[in-house]
Enzyme design. Structure first.
Site, PDB file in Angstrom:
ATOM      1  N   ARG A  45     -10.048   2.972  -7.940  1.00  0.00           N
ATOM      2  CA  ARG A  45      -9.499   1.639  -7.714  1.00  0.00           C
ATOM      3  C   ARG A  45     -10.154   1.146  -6.410  1.00  0.00           C
ATOM      4  O   ARG A  45     -10.919   1.810  -5.777  1.00  0.00           O
ATOM      5  CB  ARG A  45      -7.986   1.730  -7.518  1.00  0.00           C
ATOM      6  CG  ARG A  45      -7.506   2.841  -6.713  1.00  0.00           C
ATOM      7  CD  ARG A  45      -7.728   3.446  -5.528  1.00  0.00           C
ATOM      8  NE  ARG A  45      -7.503   2.152  -4.578  1.00  0.00           N
ATOM      9  CZ  ARG A  45      -8.121   2.052  -3.317  1.00  0.00           C
ATOM     10  NH1 ARG A  45      -8.919   2.683  -3.063  1.00  0.00           N
ATOM     11  NH2 ARG A  45      -7.800   0.910  -2.524  1.00  0.00           N
ATOM     12  N   GLY A  46      -9.815  -0.149  -6.016  1.00  0.00           N
ATOM     13  CA  GLY A  46     -10.523  -0.844  -4.892  1.00  0.00           C
ATOM     14  C   GLY A  46     -11.741  -1.630  -5.454  1.00  0.00           C
ATOM     15  O   GLY A  46     -12.139  -1.060  -6.615  1.00  0.00           O
ATOM     16  N   ALA A  47     -11.567  -2.860  -5.215  1.00  0.00           N
ATOM     17  CA  ALA A  47     -12.459  -4.030  -5.976  1.00  0.00           C
ATOM     18  C   ALA A  47     -13.954  -3.271  -5.860  1.00  0.00           C
ATOM     19  O   ALA A  47     -14.557  -3.145  -7.170  1.00  0.00           O
ATOM     20  CB  ALA A  47     -12.431  -5.410  -5.118  1.00  0.00           C
ATOM     21  N   ARG A  88      -8.433  -4.655 -15.652  1.00  0.00           N
ATOM     22  CA  ARG A  88      -7.499  -5.062 -14.607  1.00  0.00           C
ATOM     23  C   ARG A  88      -8.003  -6.561 -14.315  1.00  0.00           C
ATOM     24  O   ARG A  88      -9.117  -6.851 -14.375  1.00  0.00           O
ATOM     25  CB  ARG A  88      -7.663  -4.232 -13.100  1.00  0.00           C
ATOM     26  CG  ARG A  88      -7.128  -2.740 -13.455  1.00  0.00           C
ATOM     27  CD  ARG A  88      -7.204  -2.011 -11.753  1.00  0.00           C
ATOM     28  NE  ARG A  88      -5.869  -2.652 -10.993  1.00  0.00           N
ATOM     29  CZ  ARG A  88      -5.776  -2.205  -9.812  1.00  0.00           C
ATOM     30  NH1 ARG A  88      -6.579  -1.296  -9.215  1.00  0.00           N
ATOM     31  NH2 ARG A  88      -4.588  -2.708  -9.138  1.00  0.00           N
ATOM     32  N   GLN A 196      -1.622   3.449  -1.025  1.00  0.00           N
ATOM     33  CA  GLN A 196      -3.028   3.633  -0.649  1.00  0.00           C
ATOM     34  C   GLN A 196      -3.070   3.844   0.925  1.00  0.00           C
ATOM     35  O   GLN A 196      -4.042   4.616   1.159  1.00  0.00           O
ATOM     36  CB  GLN A 196      -3.723   2.409  -0.958  1.00  0.00           C
ATOM     37  CG  GLN A 196      -3.893   2.209  -2.689  1.00  0.00           C
ATOM     38  CD  GLN A 196      -2.775   1.237  -3.052  1.00  0.00           C
ATOM     39  OE1 GLN A 196      -1.597   1.057  -2.686  1.00  0.00           O
ATOM     40  NE2 GLN A 196      -3.303   0.518  -4.213  1.00  0.00           N
ATOM     41  N   ASP A 237      -9.689  -8.254  -2.668  1.00  0.00           N
ATOM     42  CA  ASP A 237     -10.053  -8.100  -4.228  1.00  0.00           C
ATOM     43  C   ASP A 237     -10.473  -9.417  -4.936  1.00  0.00           C
ATOM     44  O   ASP A 237     -11.509  -9.145  -5.949  1.00  0.00           O
ATOM     45  CB  ASP A 237      -8.685  -7.894  -4.968  1.00  0.00           C
ATOM     46  CG  ASP A 237      -8.257  -6.367  -4.584  1.00  0.00           C
ATOM     47  OD1 ASP A 237      -7.521  -6.317  -3.510  1.00  0.00           O
ATOM     48  OD2 ASP A 237      -8.402  -5.670  -5.391  1.00  0.00           O
ATOM     49  N   ASN A 247      -5.587 -10.165  -1.925  1.00  0.00           N
ATOM     50  CA  ASN A 247      -5.537  -8.611  -1.401  1.00  0.00           C
ATOM     51  C   ASN A 247      -4.324  -7.918  -1.705  1.00  0.00           C
ATOM     52  O   ASN A 247      -3.420  -8.534  -2.308  1.00  0.00           O
ATOM     53  CB  ASN A 247      -6.045  -8.602  -0.028  1.00  0.00           C
ATOM     54  CG  ASN A 247      -6.629  -7.045   0.479  1.00  0.00           C
ATOM     55  OD1 ASN A 247      -7.286  -6.385  -0.338  1.00  0.00           O
ATOM     56  ND2 ASN A 247      -6.082  -6.555   1.563  1.00  0.00           N
ATOM     57  N   LYS A 248      -4.229  -6.677  -1.561  1.00  0.00           N
ATOM     58  CA  LYS A 248      -2.988  -5.836  -1.711  1.00  0.00           C
ATOM     59  C   LYS A 248      -1.680  -6.465  -1.246  1.00  0.00           C
ATOM     60  O   LYS A 248      -1.883  -7.024  -0.391  1.00  0.00           O
ATOM     61  CB  LYS A 248      -3.232  -4.495  -1.355  1.00  0.00           C
ATOM     62  CG  LYS A 248      -1.945  -3.581  -1.534  1.00  0.00           C
ATOM     63  CD  LYS A 248      -1.683  -3.344  -2.947  1.00  0.00           C
ATOM     64  CE  LYS A 248      -2.848  -3.043  -3.794  1.00  0.00           C
ATOM     65  NZ  LYS A 248      -2.634  -3.144  -5.374  1.00  0.00           N
TER      66      LYS A 248
HETATM   67  O1  MRU Z   1      -4.696  -1.881  -6.471  1.00  0.00           O
HETATM   68  P1  MRU Z   1      -5.838  -1.482  -5.568  1.00  0.00           P
HETATM   69  O2  MRU Z   1      -5.851  -0.243  -4.881  1.00  0.00           O
HETATM   70  O3  MRU Z   1      -7.291  -1.388  -6.517  1.00  0.00           O
HETATM   71  O4  MRU Z   1      -6.061  -2.596  -4.399  1.00  0.00           O
HETATM   72  C1  MRU Z   1      -7.057  -2.491  -3.734  1.00  0.00           C
HETATM   73  C2  MRU Z   1      -7.170  -3.355  -2.473  1.00  0.00           C
HETATM   74  O5  MRU Z   1      -6.353  -4.380  -2.817  1.00  0.00           O
HETATM   75  C3  MRU Z   1      -8.046  -3.496  -1.347  1.00  0.00           C
HETATM   76  O6  MRU Z   1      -7.678  -3.633  -0.193  1.00  0.00           O
HETATM   77  C4  MRU Z   1      -9.267  -4.151  -1.889  1.00  0.00           C
HETATM   78  O7  MRU Z   1      -9.972  -3.784  -3.238  1.00  0.00           O
HETATM   79  C5  MRU Z   1     -10.258  -4.294  -0.988  1.00  0.00           C
HETATM   80  S1  MRU Z   1     -11.228  -2.696  -1.028  1.00  0.00           S
HETATM   81  C6  MRU Z   1     -12.813  -2.632  -0.537  1.00  0.00           C
END
Ligand code: MRU
Length: 345
Positions: A45-47, A88, A196, A237, A247-248
């Site tokens: 996970r994470g963009a 996603r 996270q 993201d 973002n999250k």
């Molecule tokens: O749902 P996730 O864990 O994929 O969400 C990730 C985030 O929101 C991070 O903050 C975002 O991708 C930036 S990471 C380099």
């Protein structure tokens, strides 16, 4: 040190982020369908990490297509891309990476399908390697904004685990400042519901030897008001052309309170996270995840009555007026973002 994602020629190896920090286990994914599952189920996970993994998944999917005419290959390859694209909806790096792979295949339609497959393999590795370099550069660019002695709040995980590895985005800024000899300490939001921050950010920072304290999501406002937070650095993201940031979930609350308390709010993201085709945050699709993530702790312990309903939007939009600056590999953008981001393109 751990590896977030690794190209193994006939498979993609991922550290299983669903079970960190309890267990450090690696899983191999050998088909593009399995790679799509790994993204959807948040093994990875994470963009940026999603983008890198999707590029590898596309290369693996291409390989499994029978060598025939180029027209038939492209038809099958488009199905591979479509399967991965459905994994996603919010992180634009997924679509950016798939578009890059598809464009490469189309641009080489005069070659044999075997040659196209070989090129796709190489491109996937290139996407991975570029991400590592970009993160280091971003970290060094952003580190100039942090001062010796700063306490920095971060939300979610925007570290090595959210990218190809090593620096990460927001944590890359903190790591670069730390390596430059600045004494930085971090407050990590736990980031309900998937945790996270608690599970991944604290784990990474402890491994790096960077001082970190975990806080519940509802503690940051009061700590800001008490002057315990000097700066905020988060990842993204997807960033719209006008600088609105997806973002999250919870990032918006942090940004609003930062504004109220006069605390700089920085977003760190590679240009592949900037969606120049999307005018504002109003048009960014927000992933809705299972209510069970909210009614239980990691599926292990129920924290609500049986049958309780819950909402679970996985991301929110922080309007650009709450963003102090956006740190990229090409430099630091400030308002007005429509102009400053376009200049970095
Ligand atoms: O749902 P996730 O864990 O994929 O969400 C990730 C985030 O929101 C991070 O903050 C975002 O991708 C930036 S990471 C380099």
């Amino acid at each position: 040190m751990f590896k977030t994602v690794e190209w193994r020629n006939d498979s993609v190896r991922l550290i299983d982020q669903r079970i960190l920090p309890d267990k450090e286990e690696y899983l191999d994914f050998t088909t593009h369908e399995d790679v799509a599952f790994a993204i959807r189920d948040m093994v990875v996970r994470g963009a940026p990490a999603i983008g890198v993994t999707a590029a590898m998944g596309a290369a693996i999917g291409a390989r499994a297509i029978n060598n025939g005419s180029n027209g038939a290959f492209m038809e099958e390859f488009d199905k591979v891309i479509a399967t991965l694209a459905e994994a996603r909806p919010t992180a634009v790096n997924l679509f950016w990476a798939l578009d890059r792979m598809r464009t490469l295949a189309l641009a080489n339609s005069d070659k044999t399908t075997q040659e196209i497959k070989d090129l796709l393999d190489k491109e996937a590795v290139k996407v991975y390697e570029e991400d590592l370099t970009i993160n280091k550069t971003m970290g060094e660019n952003g580190a100039t904004l942090l001062d010796d002695g700063d306490t920095v709040l971060t939300h979610c995980n925007a570290g090595a685990l959210a990218t190809a590895g090593d620096y990460g985005t927001a944590l890359g800024v903190i790591k670069a400042a730390h390596l430059a000899g600045k004494r930085i300490s971090v407050l990590a939001d736990e980031t309900r519901p998937w945790l996270q921050g608690a599970r991944l950010t604290t784990w990474e920072l402890m491994k790096e030897g960077i001082p970190v304290q975990l806080i519940c999501d509802n503690m940051s406002g009061s700590l800001m008001r008490k002057g315990k937070i000097r700066k905020i650095v988060v990842g993204a993201d997807r960033i719209a052309a006008n600088g609105d940031v997806a973002n999250k979930i919870g990032t918006y609350m942090v940004a609003a309170l930062a504004k109220m308390n006069g605390i700089p709010f920085y977003v760190t993201a590679p240009l592949s996270t900037i969606d120049f085709g999307t005018e504002s945050g109003d048009y960014i699709p927000i992933e809705q995840r299972s209510p069970s993530e909210v009614t239980s702790i990691m599926g292990k312990m129920s924290i609500a009555p049986e049958g309780a309903e819950a909402l679970n939007p996985a991301f929110d939009i922080t309007p650009n007026e709450l963003v102090t600056a956006i740190i990229t590999e090409k430099g630091i953008a400030r308002a007005p973002f429509t102009e400053s981001l376009a200049r970095l393109r």
